[in-house]
Design a protein around this motif. Structure first.
Motif, PDB file in Angstrom:
ATOM      1  N   ASN A 147       0.815  -1.223   0.000  1.00  0.00           N
ATOM      2  CA  ASN A 147       0.000   0.000   0.000  1.00  0.00           C
ATOM      3  C   ASN A 147       0.843   1.265   0.000  1.00  0.00           C
ATOM      4  O   ASN A 147       0.351   2.341   0.333  1.00  0.00           O
ATOM      5  N   VAL A 148       2.129   1.140  -0.360  1.00  0.00           N
ATOM      6  CA  VAL A 148       3.051   2.270  -0.312  1.00  0.00           C
ATOM      7  C   VAL A 148       3.798   2.391  -1.644  1.00  0.00           C
ATOM      8  O   VAL A 148       4.287   1.397  -2.183  1.00  0.00           O
ATOM      9  N   THR A 149       3.888   3.610  -2.151  1.00  0.00           N
ATOM     10  CA  THR A 149       4.746   3.927  -3.288  1.00  0.00           C
ATOM     11  C   THR A 149       5.238   5.355  -3.111  1.00  0.00           C
ATOM     12  O   THR A 149       4.950   5.987  -2.096  1.00  0.00           O
ATOM     13  N   GLY A 150       5.986   5.874  -4.088  1.00  0.00           N
ATOM     14  CA  GLY A 150       6.441   7.244  -3.933  1.00  0.00           C
ATOM     15  C   GLY A 150       7.571   7.597  -4.868  1.00  0.00           C
ATOM     16  O   GLY A 150       7.777   6.958  -5.902  1.00  0.00           O
ATOM     17  N   CYS A 151       8.319   8.642  -4.483  1.00  0.00           N
ATOM     18  CA  CYS A 151       9.425   9.107  -5.313  1.00  0.00           C
ATOM     19  C   CYS A 151      10.652   9.373  -4.452  1.00  0.00           C
ATOM     20  O   CYS A 151      10.549   9.738  -3.284  1.00  0.00           O
ATOM     21  N   LEU A 152      11.803   9.191  -5.072  1.00  0.00           N
ATOM     22  CA  LEU A 152      13.091   9.342  -4.401  1.00  0.00           C
ATOM     23  C   LEU A 152      13.586  10.781  -4.519  1.00  0.00           C
ATOM     24  O   LEU A 152      13.314  11.462  -5.503  1.00  0.00           O
ATOM     25  N   GLU A 153      14.330  11.209  -3.519  1.00  0.00           N
ATOM     26  CA  GLU A 153      15.070  12.467  -3.601  1.00  0.00           C
ATOM     27  C   GLU A 153      16.528  12.117  -3.816  1.00  0.00           C
ATOM     28  O   GLU A 153      17.151  11.482  -2.970  1.00  0.00           O
ATOM     29  N   ARG A 154      17.052  12.509  -4.951  1.00  0.00           N
ATOM     30  CA  ARG A 154      18.439  12.190  -5.275  1.00  0.00           C
ATOM     31  C   ARG A 154      19.182  13.463  -5.665  1.00  0.00           C
ATOM     32  O   ARG A 154      18.747  14.203  -6.546  1.00  0.00           O
ATOM     33  N   GLU A 155      20.296  13.698  -4.988  1.00  0.00           N
ATOM     34  CA  GLU A 155      21.117  14.864  -5.271  1.00  0.00           C
ATOM     35  C   GLU A 155      21.568  14.843  -6.731  1.00  0.00           C
ATOM     36  O   GLU A 155      21.880  13.793  -7.280  1.00  0.00           O
ATOM     37  N   ARG A 156      21.617  15.997  -7.344  1.00  0.00           N
ATOM     38  CA  ARG A 156      21.997  16.101  -8.748  1.00  0.00           C
ATOM     39  C   ARG A 156      23.491  16.431  -8.796  1.00  0.00           C
ATOM     40  O   ARG A 156      23.904  17.545  -9.168  1.00  0.00           O
ATOM     41  N   PHE A 157      24.277  15.445  -8.394  1.00  0.00           N
ATOM     42  CA  PHE A 157      25.715  15.640  -8.233  1.00  0.00           C
ATOM     43  C   PHE A 157      26.393  15.931  -9.567  1.00  0.00           C
ATOM     44  O   PHE A 157      27.149  16.902  -9.701  1.00  0.00           O
ATOM     45  N   GLN A 158      26.140  15.090 -10.558  1.00  0.00           N
ATOM     46  CA  GLN A 158      26.794  15.270 -11.854  1.00  0.00           C
ATOM     47  C   GLN A 158      26.436  16.622 -12.466  1.00  0.00           C
ATOM     48  O   GLN A 158      27.306  17.331 -12.991  1.00  0.00           O
ATOM     49  N   GLY A 159      25.158  16.990 -12.416  1.00  0.00           N
ATOM     50  CA  GLY A 159      24.744  18.267 -12.974  1.00  0.00           C
ATOM     51  C   GLY A 159      25.353  19.438 -12.228  1.00  0.00           C
ATOM     52  O   GLY A 159      25.720  20.454 -12.833  1.00  0.00           O
ATOM     53  N   SER A 160      25.453  19.311 -10.895  1.00  0.00           N
ATOM     54  CA  SER A 160      26.042  20.388 -10.106  1.00  0.00           C
ATOM     55  C   SER A 160      27.532  20.557 -10.401  1.00  0.00           C
ATOM     56  O   SER A 160      28.044  21.683 -10.461  1.00  0.00           O
ATOM     57  N   ILE A 161      28.223  19.451 -10.620  1.00  0.00           N
ATOM     58  CA  ILE A 161      29.644  19.534 -10.972  1.00  0.00           C
ATOM     59  C   ILE A 161      29.822  20.126 -12.367  1.00  0.00           C
ATOM     60  O   ILE A 161      30.739  20.925 -12.616  1.00  0.00           O
ATOM     61  N   ARG A 162      28.926  19.767 -13.293  1.00  0.00           N
ATOM     62  CA  ARG A 162      28.986  20.384 -14.634  1.00  0.00           C
ATOM     63  C   ARG A 162      28.788  21.893 -14.542  1.00  0.00           C
ATOM     64  O   ARG A 162      29.463  22.664 -15.239  1.00  0.00           O
ATOM     65  N   LEU A 163      27.870  22.310 -13.685  1.00  0.00           N
ATOM     66  CA  LEU A 163      27.644  23.745 -13.503  1.00  0.00           C
ATOM     67  C   LEU A 163      28.879  24.405 -12.894  1.00  0.00           C
ATOM     68  O   LEU A 163      29.275  25.500 -13.305  1.00  0.00           O
ATOM     69  N   LEU A 164      29.494  23.746 -11.916  1.00  0.00           N
ATOM     70  CA  LEU A 164      30.735  24.260 -11.324  1.00  0.00           C
ATOM     71  C   LEU A 164      31.798  24.468 -12.395  1.00  0.00           C
ATOM     72  O   LEU A 164      32.478  25.502 -12.425  1.00  0.00           O
ATOM     73  N   LYS A 165      31.941  23.497 -13.295  1.00  0.00           N
ATOM     74  CA  LYS A 165      32.982  23.581 -14.328  1.00  0.00           C
ATOM     75  C   LYS A 165      32.677  24.655 -15.367  1.00  0.00           C
ATOM     76  O   LYS A 165      33.592  25.140 -16.041  1.00  0.00           O
ATOM     77  N   PRO A 169      36.393  26.265 -14.790  1.00  0.00           N
ATOM     78  CA  PRO A 169      36.694  25.161 -15.728  1.00  0.00           C
ATOM     79  C   PRO A 169      37.772  24.203 -15.238  1.00  0.00           C
ATOM     80  O   PRO A 169      37.726  23.005 -15.573  1.00  0.00           O
ATOM     81  N   ASP A 170      38.736  24.675 -14.479  1.00  0.00           N
ATOM     82  CA  ASP A 170      39.848  23.821 -14.071  1.00  0.00           C
ATOM     83  C   ASP A 170      39.597  23.084 -12.762  1.00  0.00           C
ATOM     84  O   ASP A 170      40.490  22.370 -12.282  1.00  0.00           O
ATOM     85  N   ALA A 171      38.430  23.214 -12.186  1.00  0.00           N
ATOM     86  CA  ALA A 171      38.154  22.550 -10.908  1.00  0.00           C
ATOM     87  C   ALA A 171      38.164  21.033 -11.085  1.00  0.00           C
ATOM     88  O   ALA A 171      37.419  20.500 -11.906  1.00  0.00           O
ATOM     89  N   SER A 172      39.005  20.354 -10.348  1.00  0.00           N
ATOM     90  CA  SER A 172      39.073  18.885 -10.435  1.00  0.00           C
ATOM     91  C   SER A 172      39.173  18.226  -9.067  1.00  0.00           C
ATOM     92  O   SER A 172      38.899  17.045  -8.938  1.00  0.00           O
ATOM     93  N   ARG A 173      39.550  19.001  -8.054  1.00  0.00           N
ATOM     94  CA  ARG A 173      39.670  18.450  -6.698  1.00  0.00           C
ATOM     95  C   ARG A 173      38.518  19.002  -5.852  1.00  0.00           C
ATOM     96  O   ARG A 173      38.332  20.215  -5.761  1.00  0.00           O
ATOM     97  N   ILE A 174      37.758  18.106  -5.238  1.00  0.00           N
ATOM     98  CA  ILE A 174      36.642  18.572  -4.420  1.00  0.00           C
ATOM     99  C   ILE A 174      36.762  18.029  -3.005  1.00  0.00           C
ATOM    100  O   ILE A 174      37.245  16.914  -2.780  1.00  0.00           O
ATOM    101  N   ALA A 175      36.314  18.849  -2.065  1.00  0.00           N
ATOM    102  CA  ALA A 175      36.164  18.429  -0.679  1.00  0.00           C
ATOM    103  C   ALA A 175      34.673  18.423  -0.355  1.00  0.00           C
ATOM    104  O   ALA A 175      33.918  19.255  -0.882  1.00  0.00           O
ATOM    105  N   VAL A 176      34.256  17.486   0.481  1.00  0.00           N
ATOM    106  CA  VAL A 176      32.827  17.323   0.766  1.00  0.00           C
ATOM    107  C   VAL A 176      32.619  17.390   2.275  1.00  0.00           C
ATOM    108  O   VAL A 176      33.214  16.621   3.030  1.00  0.00           O
ATOM    109  N   ILE A 177      31.766  18.302   2.712  1.00  0.00           N
ATOM    110  CA  ILE A 177      31.464  18.454   4.138  1.00  0.00           C
ATOM    111  C   ILE A 177      29.959  18.347   4.352  1.00  0.00           C
ATOM    112  O   ILE A 177      29.171  18.825   3.536  1.00  0.00           O
TER     113      ILE A 177
END
Length: 346
Positions: A147-165, A169-177
Protein backbone atom coordinates in the motif's frame (compact mmCIF):
# COMPACT_ATOMS: atom_id res chain seq x y z
CA UNK A 1 -51.37 24.06 1.30
CA UNK A 2 -50.69 20.38 1.55
CA UNK A 3 -49.21 20.30 -1.96
CA UNK A 4 -46.97 23.29 -1.16
CA UNK A 5 -45.80 21.68 2.12
CA UNK A 6 -45.14 18.44 0.28
CA UNK A 7 -43.12 20.31 -2.38
CA UNK A 8 -41.05 22.15 0.25
CA UNK A 9 -40.46 18.87 2.05
CA UNK A 10 -39.29 17.20 -1.14
CA UNK A 11 -36.94 20.10 -1.93
CA UNK A 12 -35.46 20.01 1.57
CA UNK A 13 -34.88 16.27 1.25
CA UNK A 14 -33.12 16.76 -2.10
CA UNK A 15 -30.91 19.54 -0.66
CA UNK A 16 -29.96 17.41 2.36
CA UNK A 17 -29.32 14.45 0.10
CA UNK A 18 -27.09 16.52 -2.17
CA UNK A 19 -25.18 17.96 0.80
CA UNK A 20 -24.71 14.49 2.27
CA UNK A 21 -23.44 13.22 -1.09
CA UNK A 22 -21.00 16.14 -1.35
CA UNK A 23 -19.61 15.38 2.10
CA UNK A 24 -19.28 11.71 1.19
CA UNK A 25 -17.39 12.64 -2.00
CA UNK A 26 -14.88 14.85 -0.15
CA UNK A 27 -11.48 13.15 0.00
CA UNK A 28 -9.18 13.37 3.00
CA UNK A 29 -5.44 13.76 2.44
CA UNK A 30 -2.90 13.91 5.24
CA UNK A 31 0.51 15.46 4.54
CA UNK A 32 3.01 14.07 7.04
CA UNK A 33 6.08 16.32 7.14
CA UNK A 34 9.27 15.21 8.89
CA UNK A 35 10.29 18.82 9.52
CA UNK A 36 8.74 22.19 10.46
CA UNK A 37 6.41 24.43 8.49
CA UNK A 38 8.89 27.30 8.07
CA UNK A 39 11.61 25.15 6.50
CA UNK A 40 11.94 26.26 2.82
CA UNK A 41 12.07 22.69 1.53
CA UNK A 42 8.81 21.90 3.33
CA UNK A 43 7.14 25.00 1.92
CA UNK A 44 8.11 23.97 -1.62
CA UNK A 45 6.98 20.35 -1.13
CA UNK A 46 3.63 21.43 0.29
CA UNK A 47 3.05 23.78 -2.65
CA UNK A 48 3.89 21.04 -5.12
CA UNK A 49 1.44 18.64 -3.50
CA UNK A 50 -1.35 21.21 -3.51
CA UNK A 51 -0.75 22.25 -7.11
CA UNK A 52 -0.72 18.65 -8.34
CA UNK A 53 -3.93 17.77 -6.52
CA UNK A 54 -5.64 20.85 -7.90
CA UNK A 55 -4.34 20.06 -11.39
CA UNK A 56 -6.12 16.70 -11.05
CA UNK A 57 -9.29 18.50 -9.88
CA UNK A 58 -8.98 17.94 -6.14
CA UNK A 59 -9.47 21.36 -4.58
CA UNK A 60 -9.20 22.13 -0.89
CA UNK A 61 -12.51 23.39 0.49
CA UNK A 62 -14.42 21.90 -2.42
CA UNK A 63 -13.91 18.14 -2.74
CA UNK A 64 -10.74 17.87 -0.66
CA UNK A 65 -9.86 18.18 3.01
CA UNK A 66 -6.13 18.67 3.49
CA UNK A 67 -4.47 18.16 6.89
CA UNK A 68 -0.75 18.71 7.54
CA UNK A 69 1.19 17.32 10.51
CA UNK A 70 4.70 18.60 11.20
CA UNK A 71 7.00 16.27 13.14
CA UNK A 72 9.65 19.01 13.52
CA UNK A 73 12.54 16.53 13.70
CA UNK A 74 15.19 18.77 12.15
CA UNK A 75 15.06 21.25 15.02
CA UNK A 76 14.44 18.48 17.59
CA UNK A 77 16.71 15.50 16.92
CA UNK A 78 16.49 13.60 20.22
CA UNK A 79 14.83 10.18 20.23
CA UNK A 80 12.26 11.12 22.88
CA UNK A 81 10.89 13.92 20.69
CA UNK A 82 10.85 11.74 17.59
CA UNK A 83 9.03 8.90 19.30
CA UNK A 84 6.47 11.27 20.81
CA UNK A 85 5.79 12.84 17.42
CA UNK A 86 5.51 9.40 15.82
CA UNK A 87 2.86 8.42 18.35
CA UNK A 88 0.98 11.66 17.69
CA UNK A 89 1.12 11.04 13.95
CA UNK A 90 -0.13 7.47 14.25
CA UNK A 91 -2.97 8.59 16.53
CA UNK A 92 -3.95 11.29 14.03
CA UNK A 93 -3.96 8.77 11.19
CA UNK A 94 -6.26 6.47 13.12
CA UNK A 95 -8.69 9.26 14.02
CA UNK A 96 -8.63 10.97 10.63
CA UNK A 97 -8.56 7.78 8.54
CA UNK A 98 -7.26 9.61 5.45
CA UNK A 99 -7.90 8.41 1.92
CA UNK A 100 -4.20 9.02 1.14
CA UNK A 101 -1.16 9.88 3.26
CA UNK A 102 1.67 11.83 1.63
CA UNK A 103 4.78 11.36 3.80
CA UNK A 104 7.79 13.59 3.20
CA UNK A 105 11.46 12.86 4.02
CA UNK A 106 13.14 9.96 5.72
CA UNK A 107 12.16 10.46 9.35
CA UNK A 108 8.48 10.15 8.47
CA UNK A 109 9.23 6.81 6.79
CA UNK A 110 11.36 5.34 9.57
CA UNK A 111 9.18 6.57 12.43
CA UNK A 112 5.65 6.22 10.99
CA UNK A 113 5.19 4.77 7.51
CA UNK A 114 7.08 1.56 8.23
CA UNK A 115 4.25 0.70 10.67
CA UNK A 116 1.52 1.32 8.06
CA UNK A 117 2.47 -1.48 5.67
CA UNK A 118 -0.58 -3.46 4.52
CA UNK A 119 -3.02 -1.24 6.42
CA UNK A 120 -6.07 0.27 4.75
CA UNK A 121 -4.31 3.64 4.33
CA UNK A 122 -2.52 4.23 1.01
CA UNK A 123 0.80 6.04 1.39
CA UNK A 124 2.84 8.08 -1.08
CA UNK A 125 6.32 9.02 0.10
CA UNK A 126 8.53 11.79 -1.20
CA UNK A 127 11.89 13.33 -0.35
CA UNK A 128 13.46 9.98 0.57
CA UNK A 129 17.27 9.96 0.48
CA UNK A 130 17.82 6.44 1.79
CA UNK A 131 16.91 3.26 -0.08
CA UNK A 132 13.18 3.00 0.74
CA UNK A 133 13.39 -0.79 0.62
CA UNK A 134 15.31 -0.57 3.89
CA UNK A 135 12.13 0.59 5.62
CA UNK A 136 10.42 -2.72 4.88
CA UNK A 137 7.30 -1.49 3.10
CA UNK A 138 8.33 -2.22 -0.52
CA UNK A 139 8.99 -5.47 -2.37
CA UNK A 140 11.00 -3.59 -4.98
CA UNK A 141 11.21 -0.17 -6.60
CA UNK A 142 9.71 -1.48 -9.83
CA UNK A 143 6.86 -3.40 -8.16
CA UNK A 144 6.17 -1.99 -4.67
CA UNK A 145 3.65 -4.73 -3.93
CA UNK A 146 1.82 -3.21 -0.96
CA UNK A 147 0.00 0.00 0.00
CA UNK A 148 3.05 2.27 -0.31
CA UNK A 149 4.75 3.93 -3.29
CA UNK A 150 6.44 7.24 -3.93
CA UNK A 151 9.43 9.11 -5.31
CA UNK A 152 13.09 9.34 -4.40
CA UNK A 153 15.07 12.47 -3.60
CA UNK A 154 18.44 12.19 -5.27
CA UNK A 155 21.12 14.86 -5.27
CA UNK A 156 22.00 16.10 -8.75
CA UNK A 157 25.72 15.64 -8.23
CA UNK A 158 26.79 15.27 -11.85
CA UNK A 159 24.74 18.27 -12.97
CA UNK A 160 26.04 20.39 -10.11
CA UNK A 161 29.64 19.53 -10.97
CA UNK A 162 28.99 20.38 -14.63
CA UNK A 163 27.64 23.74 -13.50
CA UNK A 164 30.73 24.26 -11.32
CA UNK A 165 32.98 23.58 -14.33
CA UNK A 166 31.09 26.16 -16.37
CA UNK A 167 32.13 28.68 -13.71
CA UNK A 168 35.52 27.21 -12.70
CA UNK A 169 36.69 25.16 -15.73
CA UNK A 170 39.85 23.82 -14.07
CA UNK A 171 38.15 22.55 -10.91
CA UNK A 172 39.07 18.88 -10.44
CA UNK A 173 39.67 18.45 -6.70
CA UNK A 174 36.64 18.57 -4.42
CA UNK A 175 36.16 18.43 -0.68
CA UNK A 176 32.83 17.32 0.77
CA UNK A 177 31.46 18.45 4.14
CA UNK A 178 28.16 17.57 5.79
CA UNK A 179 26.56 17.10 9.14
CA UNK A 180 26.16 13.51 10.33
CA UNK A 181 22.37 13.38 10.12
CA UNK A 182 20.18 10.68 8.53
CA UNK A 183 19.61 12.79 5.39
CA UNK A 184 23.29 13.28 4.65
CA UNK A 185 24.77 9.81 5.25
CA UNK A 186 23.31 8.10 2.15
CA UNK A 187 24.16 11.18 0.07
CA UNK A 188 27.82 10.95 1.09
CA UNK A 189 27.92 7.29 0.06
CA UNK A 190 26.48 8.10 -3.35
CA UNK A 191 28.88 11.01 -3.86
CA UNK A 192 31.85 8.70 -3.35
CA UNK A 193 30.55 6.38 -6.06
CA UNK A 194 29.65 9.13 -8.52
CA UNK A 195 32.93 10.97 -8.04
CA UNK A 196 34.86 7.81 -8.91
CA UNK A 197 32.76 7.32 -12.03
CA UNK A 198 33.41 10.96 -13.05
CA UNK A 199 37.17 10.80 -12.47
CA UNK A 200 36.93 13.51 -9.84
CA UNK A 201 39.49 13.61 -7.07
CA UNK A 202 37.86 13.81 -3.62
CA UNK A 203 40.61 15.24 -1.45
CA UNK A 204 38.53 15.01 1.71
CA UNK A 205 35.07 13.97 2.85
CA UNK A 206 33.66 14.56 6.31
CA UNK A 207 30.42 13.83 8.16
CA UNK A 208 30.89 16.26 11.05
CA UNK A 209 29.02 15.63 14.27
CA UNK A 210 30.52 18.64 16.07
CA UNK A 211 31.00 22.24 15.04
CA UNK A 212 34.69 21.97 15.88
CA UNK A 213 35.06 19.03 13.45
CA UNK A 214 33.28 21.11 10.80
CA UNK A 215 35.57 24.11 11.30
CA UNK A 216 38.75 22.03 11.28
CA UNK A 217 37.81 20.26 8.05
CA UNK A 218 36.91 23.47 6.21
CA UNK A 219 40.18 25.08 7.26
CA UNK A 220 42.24 22.06 6.17
CA UNK A 221 40.62 21.92 2.72
CA UNK A 222 41.43 25.50 1.75
CA UNK A 223 44.73 24.48 0.13
CA UNK A 224 43.79 20.93 -0.82
CA UNK A 225 40.67 21.41 -2.96
CA UNK A 226 39.32 23.54 -5.81
CA UNK A 227 35.73 23.51 -4.53
CA UNK A 228 33.79 22.69 -1.38
CA UNK A 229 30.65 20.56 -1.65
CA UNK A 230 28.32 21.41 1.25
CA UNK A 231 25.57 18.85 1.79
CA UNK A 232 23.57 19.67 4.96
CA UNK A 233 24.51 21.75 8.00
CA UNK A 234 21.52 21.26 10.29
CA UNK A 235 22.61 18.59 12.82
CA UNK A 236 25.86 19.89 14.33
CA UNK A 237 26.59 20.20 18.06
CA UNK A 238 28.83 22.45 20.15
CA UNK A 239 31.25 21.40 22.91
CA UNK A 240 28.32 21.06 25.35
CA UNK A 241 26.46 18.69 23.03
CA UNK A 242 23.88 21.35 22.18
CA UNK A 243 22.69 21.78 18.61
CA UNK A 244 24.25 24.70 16.77
CA UNK A 245 21.70 26.70 14.71
CA UNK A 246 22.25 25.96 11.01
CA UNK A 247 22.51 29.68 10.31
CA UNK A 248 25.50 29.91 12.61
CA UNK A 249 27.20 26.97 10.88
CA UNK A 250 26.59 28.51 7.48
CA UNK A 251 27.66 32.02 8.46
CA UNK A 252 30.95 30.71 9.84
CA UNK A 253 31.50 28.70 6.63
CA UNK A 254 30.84 31.65 4.34
CA UNK A 255 33.13 33.88 6.40
CA UNK A 256 36.02 31.38 6.56
CA UNK A 257 35.82 29.45 3.29
CA UNK A 258 37.35 30.90 0.11
CA UNK A 259 36.57 27.96 -2.16
CA UNK A 260 33.56 28.02 -4.51
CA UNK A 261 30.74 26.07 -2.87
CA UNK A 262 28.46 23.48 -4.45
CA UNK A 263 25.13 22.72 -2.80
CA UNK A 264 22.27 20.41 -3.72
CA UNK A 265 19.17 22.44 -2.85
CA UNK A 266 17.73 25.74 -3.99
CA UNK A 267 17.39 26.94 -0.40
CA UNK A 268 21.11 26.24 0.19
CA UNK A 269 22.07 28.63 -2.61
CA UNK A 270 19.53 31.16 -1.37
CA UNK A 271 21.14 30.75 2.07
CA UNK A 272 24.47 31.80 0.55
CA UNK A 273 26.27 28.89 -1.14
CA UNK A 274 27.60 29.66 -4.61
CA UNK A 275 25.75 27.29 -6.94
CA UNK A 276 23.76 24.11 -7.47
CA UNK A 277 21.80 22.18 -10.01
CA UNK A 278 19.25 21.87 -7.28
CA UNK A 279 16.84 19.21 -6.22
CA UNK A 280 13.41 20.79 -6.51
CA UNK A 281 11.17 20.46 -3.46
CA UNK A 282 8.28 21.62 -5.60
CA UNK A 283 8.88 18.82 -8.12
CA UNK A 284 9.12 16.29 -5.30
CA UNK A 285 5.78 17.47 -3.96
CA UNK A 286 4.18 17.68 -7.38
CA UNK A 287 5.19 14.13 -8.25
CA UNK A 288 3.83 12.82 -4.95
CA UNK A 289 0.66 14.88 -5.26
CA UNK A 290 0.00 13.50 -8.73
CA UNK A 291 0.37 9.93 -7.45
CA UNK A 292 -1.95 10.77 -4.55
CA UNK A 293 -4.57 12.09 -6.99
CA UNK A 294 -4.43 8.89 -9.07
CA UNK A 295 -4.91 6.86 -5.90
CA UNK A 296 -7.87 9.03 -4.88
CA UNK A 297 -9.34 8.22 -8.29
CA UNK A 298 -9.18 4.52 -7.50
CA UNK A 299 -5.75 3.19 -8.47
CA UNK A 300 -3.65 1.21 -6.01
CA UNK A 301 -0.17 2.28 -4.81
CA UNK A 302 1.30 -1.03 -5.94
CA UNK A 303 0.51 -0.06 -9.55
CA UNK A 304 3.15 2.73 -9.49
CA UNK A 305 6.87 2.08 -9.60
CA UNK A 306 9.09 4.20 -7.36
CA UNK A 307 10.91 6.78 -9.51
CA UNK A 308 12.90 10.02 -9.26
CA UNK A 309 11.62 13.34 -10.67
CA UNK A 310 13.91 14.31 -13.53
CA UNK A 311 13.74 18.08 -13.36
CA UNK A 312 16.24 20.10 -11.37
CA UNK A 313 16.88 23.84 -11.15
CA UNK A 314 20.16 25.63 -11.82
CA UNK A 315 20.82 28.20 -9.10
CA UNK A 316 23.65 30.71 -8.57
CA UNK A 317 24.13 33.23 -5.77
CA UNK A 318 25.58 36.34 -7.41
CA UNK A 319 26.44 38.04 -4.13
CA UNK A 320 28.52 35.01 -3.13
CA UNK A 321 30.22 34.99 -6.54
CA UNK A 322 31.14 38.64 -6.05
CA UNK A 323 32.47 37.94 -2.55
CA UNK A 324 34.67 35.15 -3.93
CA UNK A 325 35.82 37.22 -6.91
CA UNK A 326 34.21 34.85 -9.42
CA UNK A 327 32.73 36.09 -12.70
CA UNK A 328 29.58 34.28 -13.79
CA UNK A 329 29.31 33.96 -17.62
CA UNK A 330 26.54 36.18 -18.97
CA UNK A 331 24.97 33.42 -21.06
CA UNK A 332 24.77 31.17 -17.98
CA UNK A 333 22.88 33.83 -16.05
CA UNK A 334 20.06 33.85 -18.59
CA UNK A 335 19.16 30.19 -17.94
CA UNK A 336 19.71 30.14 -14.18
CA UNK A 337 17.77 31.11 -11.06
CA UNK A 338 19.82 33.95 -9.59
CA UNK A 339 20.00 35.13 -6.00
CA UNK A 340 21.58 38.50 -5.25
CA UNK A 341 21.43 38.51 -1.46
CA UNK A 342 22.09 36.05 1.34
CA UNK A 343 19.01 35.01 3.28
CA UNK A 344 19.19 35.12 7.06
CA UNK A 345 19.14 31.49 8.17
CA UNK A 346 17.72 30.51 11.56
Amino acid sequence: MKKRSLLFGLMATLVLSFASSAVADTKRVLILQSYHAEYPWVTDVNQGIRDALEEERFTEGDNLTLTTFYMDTKRHTDDAWKQAKAREALALIKSLSPDVIVASDDNAQSLVVRYLKDTSWPVVFTGVNADPRDYGFLDSLEAPGHNVTGCLERERFQGSIRLLKRVIPDASRIAVISDNGPTSRPILRRIKTQATESNLNITGIKAASSFEEWKQFVREMQTRADALVVVTYHVVTNEKGEEVPPGEVLRWTLENNRLPEVGFWKWAVEDGLLLSEAISGFQQGYHAGTLAAFILDGQAPREFAVTTPQRGERCINLSRAEALGIAIPRDLQTVTTLFKTQRVVK
